[in-house]
Motif scaffolding. Structure first.
Motif, PDB file in Angstrom:
ATOM      1  N   GLU A 187      -1.471   9.374 -14.153  1.00 13.83           N
ATOM      2  CA  GLU A 187      -0.073   9.317 -14.615  1.00 13.83           C
ATOM      3  C   GLU A 187       0.801   8.561 -13.595  1.00 13.83           C
ATOM      4  N   VAL A 188       0.586   8.876 -12.311  1.00 17.85           N
ATOM      5  CA  VAL A 188       1.357   8.207 -11.256  1.00 17.85           C
ATOM      6  C   VAL A 188       1.013   6.712 -11.210  1.00 17.85           C
ATOM      7  N   PRO A 198      15.563  16.115  -6.389  1.00 16.06           N
ATOM      8  CA  PRO A 198      14.834  16.918  -7.382  1.00 16.06           C
ATOM      9  C   PRO A 198      14.800  16.281  -8.766  1.00 16.06           C
ATOM     10  N   VAL A 199      15.807  15.494  -9.114  1.00 16.91           N
ATOM     11  CA  VAL A 199      15.840  14.886 -10.443  1.00 16.91           C
ATOM     12  C   VAL A 199      14.644  13.967 -10.630  1.00 16.91           C
ATOM     13  N   PHE A 200      14.315  13.234  -9.548  1.00 18.33           N
ATOM     14  CA  PHE A 200      13.219  12.287  -9.662  1.00 18.33           C
ATOM     15  C   PHE A 200      11.913  12.863  -9.137  1.00 18.33           C
ATOM     16  N   GLY A 201      12.024  13.783  -8.199  1.00 16.14           N
ATOM     17  CA  GLY A 201      10.839  14.216  -7.467  1.00 16.14           C
ATOM     18  C   GLY A 201       9.927  15.058  -8.315  1.00 16.14           C
ATOM     19  N   ARG A 202       9.200  14.387  -9.174  1.00 15.15           N
ATOM     20  CA  ARG A 202       8.451  15.129 -10.180  1.00 15.15           C
ATOM     21  C   ARG A 202       7.190  15.775  -9.620  1.00 15.15           C
ATOM     22  N   TYR A 203       6.650  15.210  -8.562  1.00 20.66           N
ATOM     23  CA  TYR A 203       5.328  15.675  -8.132  1.00 20.66           C
ATOM     24  C   TYR A 203       5.332  16.505  -6.856  1.00 20.66           C
ATOM     25  N   LYS A 204       6.439  16.575  -6.174  1.00 22.37           N
ATOM     26  CA  LYS A 204       6.500  17.306  -4.908  1.00 22.37           C
ATOM     27  C   LYS A 204       5.315  16.944  -4.025  1.00 22.37           C
ATOM     28  N   GLY A 205       5.066  15.657  -3.948  1.00 22.01           N
ATOM     29  CA  GLY A 205       3.919  15.207  -3.166  1.00 22.01           C
ATOM     30  C   GLY A 205       4.350  14.724  -1.790  1.00 22.01           C
ATOM     31  N   SER A 206       3.435  14.028  -1.124  1.00 21.19           N
ATOM     32  CA  SER A 206       3.771  13.448   0.180  1.00 21.19           C
ATOM     33  C   SER A 206       3.783  11.932   0.051  1.00 21.19           C
ATOM     34  N   ASP A 251      -0.146   4.846 -13.619  1.00 18.68           N
ATOM     35  CA  ASP A 251       0.416   4.186 -14.803  1.00 18.68           C
ATOM     36  C   ASP A 251       1.922   3.998 -14.685  1.00 18.68           C
ATOM     37  N   ALA A 252       2.593   4.971 -14.074  1.00 23.03           N
ATOM     38  CA  ALA A 252       4.049   4.825 -13.907  1.00 23.03           C
ATOM     39  C   ALA A 252       4.362   3.604 -13.042  1.00 23.03           C
ATOM     40  N   VAL A 253       3.567   3.395 -12.010  1.00 24.35           N
ATOM     41  CA  VAL A 253       3.787   2.221 -11.151  1.00 24.35           C
ATOM     42  C   VAL A 253       3.401   0.950 -11.914  1.00 24.35           C
ATOM     43  N   ARG A 254       2.328   1.050 -12.713  1.00 24.31           N
ATOM     44  CA  ARG A 254       1.892  -0.098 -13.525  1.00 24.31           C
ATOM     45  C   ARG A 254       2.954  -0.543 -14.520  1.00 24.31           C
ATOM     46  N   SER A 255       3.819   0.376 -14.898  1.00 26.51           N
ATOM     47  CA  SER A 255       4.852  -0.014 -15.863  1.00 26.51           C
ATOM     48  C   SER A 255       5.907  -0.898 -15.186  1.00 26.51           C
ATOM     49  N   ARG A 256       5.862  -1.023 -13.870  1.00 20.79           N
ATOM     50  CA  ARG A 256       6.900  -1.806 -13.158  1.00 20.79           C
ATOM     51  C   ARG A 256       6.375  -3.078 -12.524  1.00 20.79           C
ATOM     52  N   VAL A 257       5.093  -3.083 -12.157  1.00 20.38           N
ATOM     53  CA  VAL A 257       4.511  -4.293 -11.561  1.00 20.38           C
ATOM     54  C   VAL A 257       3.145  -4.510 -12.186  1.00 20.38           C
ATOM     55  N   VAL A 258       2.643  -5.748 -12.098  1.00 17.32           N
ATOM     56  CA  VAL A 258       1.483  -6.085 -12.915  1.00 17.32           C
ATOM     57  C   VAL A 258       0.172  -5.497 -12.376  1.00 17.32           C
ATOM     58  N   GLU A 259      -0.169  -5.848 -11.145  1.00 16.88           N
ATOM     59  CA  GLU A 259      -1.535  -5.536 -10.725  1.00 16.88           C
ATOM     60  C   GLU A 259      -1.567  -4.329  -9.789  1.00 16.88           C
ATOM     61  N   VAL A 260      -2.017  -3.204 -10.300  1.00 16.46           N
ATOM     62  CA  VAL A 260      -2.011  -1.964  -9.526  1.00 16.46           C
ATOM     63  C   VAL A 260      -3.420  -1.363  -9.535  1.00 16.46           C
ATOM     64  N   LYS A 320       0.834  -1.204   0.000  1.00 14.54           N
ATOM     65  CA  LYS A 320       0.000   0.000   0.000  1.00 14.54           C
ATOM     66  C   LYS A 320       0.864   1.246   0.000  1.00 14.54           C
ATOM     67  N   TYR A 321       0.624   2.106  -0.948  1.00 12.14           N
ATOM     68  CA  TYR A 321       1.263   3.425  -0.952  1.00 12.14           C
ATOM     69  C   TYR A 321       0.135   4.446  -0.936  1.00 12.14           C
ATOM     70  N   ASP A 322       0.227   5.326   0.020  1.00 14.40           N
ATOM     71  CA  ASP A 322      -0.846   6.293   0.293  1.00 14.40           C
ATOM     72  C   ASP A 322      -0.220   7.668   0.102  1.00 14.40           C
ATOM     73  N   VAL A 323      -0.456   8.270  -1.055  1.00 17.62           N
ATOM     74  CA  VAL A 323       0.348   9.450  -1.409  1.00 17.62           C
ATOM     75  C   VAL A 323      -0.519  10.674  -1.704  1.00 17.62           C
ATOM     76  N   SER A 324       0.080  11.844  -1.549  1.00 14.49           N
ATOM     77  CA  SER A 324      -0.555  13.078  -2.008  1.00 14.49           C
ATOM     78  C   SER A 324       0.165  13.550  -3.262  1.00 14.49           C
ATOM     79  N   VAL A 325      -0.598  13.750  -4.307  1.00 16.66           N
ATOM     80  CA  VAL A 325      -0.040  14.310  -5.553  1.00 16.66           C
ATOM     81  C   VAL A 325      -1.091  15.243  -6.146  1.00 16.66           C
ATOM     82  N   PRO A 326      -0.704  16.123  -7.054  1.00 16.27           N
ATOM     83  CA  PRO A 326      -1.726  16.966  -7.683  1.00 16.27           C
ATOM     84  C   PRO A 326      -2.810  16.090  -8.327  1.00 16.27           C
ATOM     85  N   ILE A 327      -4.080  16.493  -8.183  1.00 16.19           N
ATOM     86  CA  ILE A 327      -5.171  15.612  -8.639  1.00 16.19           C
ATOM     87  C   ILE A 327      -5.079  15.267 -10.128  1.00 16.19           C
TER      88      ILE A 327
END
Ligand code: MLT
Ligand code: ZN
Length: 454
Positions: free
Chosen positions: A346-347, A399-407, A349-358, A334-341
């Motif tokens: 997009e977020v 900063p290189v990876f931190g694209r969303y400045k989320g929590s 799908d990015a995780v889906r590109s690495r593991v199957v069932e998301v 479980k990842y419980d994150v804050s990102v821009p709505i």
């Protein structure tokens, strides 16, 4: 991580001894102590529920659970733990003493005019305040940082910090209670709460929608806010995978399948208000305007407005049963994150590109996305696909990876799972001051070790 932490505690803290049990027996009745040690001799399986988290990801080895009935008993327990180097916690990582507040659920006072409730904490409310869980209706009622008016907290040396104010306005310097909201038991044990309780609404209604594409969710949110204004009490997002999973799990369909077609997203909207007919008129006007904007590329493909209490519950179940349905299929990360709505899909799908069932779902109105990854088992190969990828994607430490400045934790907290990842959301200065605050209250590190800050 658990094993490394466990070996650190071993060198720093003492294991529970017969002396400890004898002392606890002198301050608590026998019925308030569970321990595998004599003379209590609780069967080990009776401690299982305290040693396992519900995801079955972590296992503790506590041999002692204490169930105090009063603030004084909590204070007596902590005085002993502080003096002897015993550590205490909620869910143990190793052999901590578990302090369970299930016996402390009295309402001390209630003011029906202001709606102020003072309560000896029950495990549910204590858990809510200490973990600062947000939930489905934060969008309407705000966070506990606003509604908790006062706390009584037993500090690690047994001192009672009594701040059970019921004042709405109290601007008298540092607001200490805020430190304990979301502290996850690492600074003290909350034994009393005074909290503002809004009256239960006279009327509630809900509406489930299917939307052709994720981009429509933001437009629907904007229209829902303008049509419903203060009666909007939940705005929840459900992606296609989550919706399909609940349909399979319950054997039910909430919406007409031919209308849903290839819809990519689902939204559950709830209203809470004083007059049902007023609220329903507003919801119908919203639905009309959503249909009016439907066309070949319209905003929604179908919508159902609940017509009965039973249907209200059924529509909610398509959101509320996602986590349960996932846990029936396999082990869930479980990842419980804050990102821009706008970035929820997009977020995901990015995780889906690495593991199957998301699954991607959550409290859209709060910008809180729940990513649930379902696997056959917790396995190092999946750990490596997910971490640090998810944290780098969400956080801002790099900063290189931190694209969303989320929590990296919107509402579930840090606990043991994310203690090592705190730096993705909290900078060096913040972490240094968190450490100093921890040391001010708990310099011996006896409170919920390994949680929040390493
Ligand atoms: C929810 O909103 O359903 C929960 O916070 C999600 C979860 O249990 O992961
Ligand atoms: Zn949630």
């Amino acid at each position: 991580t658990t094993n490394v932490l466990a070996s650190q505690y071993k060198s720093l803290h003492n294991a529970v001894t017969l002396d400890d049990i004898a002392h606890f027996s002198s301050i608590l009745p026998k019925s308030s102590i569970l321990s595998t040690l004599p003379p209590i001799n609780t069967p080990p399986e009776d401690l299982d529920s305290y040693n396992n988290d519900w995801m079955t990801r972590y296992k503790g080895h506590s041999q002692c659970v204490l169930k105090p009935r009063s603030t004084k008993e909590v204070s007596d327990i902590l005085k002993w733990c502080g003096n002897t180097g015993l550590v205490g916690g909620g869910v143990p990582v190793r052999d901590e003493v578990v302090i369970n507040l299930g016996n402390m659920s009295n309402v001390r006072s209630f003011d029906p005019v202001s709606g102020m409730l003072r309560q000896l904490v029950s495990c549910q409310i204590g858990g809510n305040v200490a973990t600062n869980a947000g939930g489905l209706r934060l969008v309407r009622y705000g966070s506990l940082h606003g509604t908790v008016l006062g706390l009584e907290v037993v500090l690690p040396d047994g001192t009672i910090l009594s701040e059970l104010s019921t004042l709405r306005k109290d601007n008298t310097g540092y607001d200490l209670k805020q430190l304990f909201i979301g502290s996850e038991g690492t600074l003290g044990i909350i034994t009393g709460v005074s909290i503002l309780t809004p009256p239960a609404p006279n009327a509630t209604s809900n509406l489930l929608l299917s939307l052709p594409s994720f981009v429509n969710v933001t437009d629907v949110f904007r229209l829902a806010k303008s049509h419903l204004s203060e009666i909007l009490s939940a705005f929840e997002y459900i992606d296609r995978q989550s919706y399909d999973l609940v349909c399979r799990h319950t054997g039910k369909k909430a919406l007409d399948e031919s209308e849903v077609g290839n819809s990519e997203a689902f939204v559950l909207i709830e209203t809470s208000g004083a007059r049902k007919e007023h609220d329903e008129a507003k919801l119908e006007a919203l639905l009309e305007s959503l249909y009016a904007s439907s066309g070949a590329q319209g905003l929604i493909t179908s919508g159902t407005l609940s017509q009965s209490a039973e249907q209200f519950a059924t529509l909610w179940s398509f959101r509320e049963l996602i986590a349960e349905a996932a846990s029936k299929v396999g082990k869930v990360y479980k990842y419980d994150v804050s990102v821009p709505i706008q970035k929820f899909k997009e977020v995901t799908d990015a995780v889906r590109s690495r593991v199957v069932e998301v699954l991607g779902y959550g409290h859209f109105g709060d910008g809180n996305l729940h990513l649930n990854i379902i696997a056959e088992a917790y396995a190092p190969v999946i750990d490596a696909a997910l971490e640090p990828f998810v944290y780098e994607l969400i956080g801002e430490a790099r900063p290189v990876f931190g694209r969303y400045k989320g929590s990296i934790s919107a509402e579930h907290g840090i606990g043991v799972m994310k203690a090592h990842a705190l730096h993705y959301s909290k900078g060096d200065v913040s972490r240094a001051y968190m450490r100093r605050i921890k040391d001010v209250f708990d310099d011996r590190g006896i409170m919920n070790p390994g949680k929040v800050i390493e």
